[in-house]
Design a protein around this motif. Sequence first.
Motif: not given
Length: 409
Positions: A322-338, A396-403
């Motif tokens: 299985x390949x798991x792909x997740x994304x969630x907001x952590x403080x002021x960033x959006x973290x994508x994990x594969x 882990x790919x981390x991008x700044x969160x944009x409102x």
Amino acid sequence: MKEIKNNFNIKIYYIVVWAIIAIILGGLFIDNPRLSNCGWGFIVQLIWAFSLSLCLLLYPKKETDTLRICIIGLASIYFYSLFLFYPDTGSNFILLCFIPALSILFFNSKLFYFTLYLNGGLILILFGYIMLTNQKPQYSYLEQDLIGNILNFIASQIIIYFIFYLTNGRMKKQQLYYEQIQQSERLKTSGQLAAAVAHEIRNPLTVVKGFLQLYEKDKSFSSDQKRNFTLMIDELNMAEQVITQFLTMAKPEQEQAAEIVDVKDVLQSVTDLLHSYGLLHDNRIELKVTDDCTISANIIELKQLLINIIKNAIEASNYGELVIVTAEKEKEFVVIKVIDHGKGMSEEELAALGTPFYSLKSKGTGLGLMICFNIVEKYNGKIDFVSSKNQGTTTSICFPYYDKQSYFR
């Protein structure tokens, strides 16, 4: 002391170590009151001194944590034995204060804190021993100002900790700068290679490909010959694809319009696209995304990035995993994990990721991951790999969160 690698550093290290050994031997054999009767105290000191000297001399050949602990432990025992065997020498107490400073030389946080706490505990035991056994008269300098000496010891430990904190912080910054310089050099090298390859090879390939396409349509050639032409054209197309990847990194960046992107929608689109590719190896993609994961990026480049990473995870996975792909907001960033549970990578392989022409695939060029680094850097993000052999890889790919609301105001 961890970077005792080249001959120059090794020579300096041995000069310093032999000087330390000479000082230790001088203290043991020059004007030593215990030397005349050679009692058990002198023999114990001699054994500790010999053991410590041997460990120091062996260290450049075997830089292991066990040997580091042995050096710190033997040095501590030696200094405490000096304090106990020569109570009239007040300078021995100063040596006890600076035992944790020895561990700073190894740039190991765990070893430093272990030594700091251990030394504090040993000092408490030592002072308790002196008080309970009524040996205060032998340590007159302690008896006259016990509270002052305790405060001096505490102050010395605070100073050593402060020195370690600053030194360790600077070392981490230097490591970060070094990694940034490495990444910059990779980008520079790939750009130079791309320009050279594109100009020198692309034009001849176009000419050859054009003639092959003509021959492919020529009725005078047999079907077997035409199949050979088709095969050659396919290989030339692959070569052109590599050159195009080079050009993507070499040419000045064309400004792609950034927009507010819902990461959940993009990941859903990418995983749907790669679903059938995963089924070829019986690999299923599991997507877990929390709401409100929005970033500012170009959607085409973001999809290119995610396709590359998820496709690599599928190819690295074993059959049926299985390949798991997740994304969630952590403080002021959006973290994508594969996350995959495949063959994983060693530390050396992780350090080389992003280098032009470096690839773990048999037919890989290493350029796809290089483009991923460029895209992440372009949008002020960060990409990180955690992996070990036969334990899988987490990207882990981390991008700044944009409102979204602030964008539409």
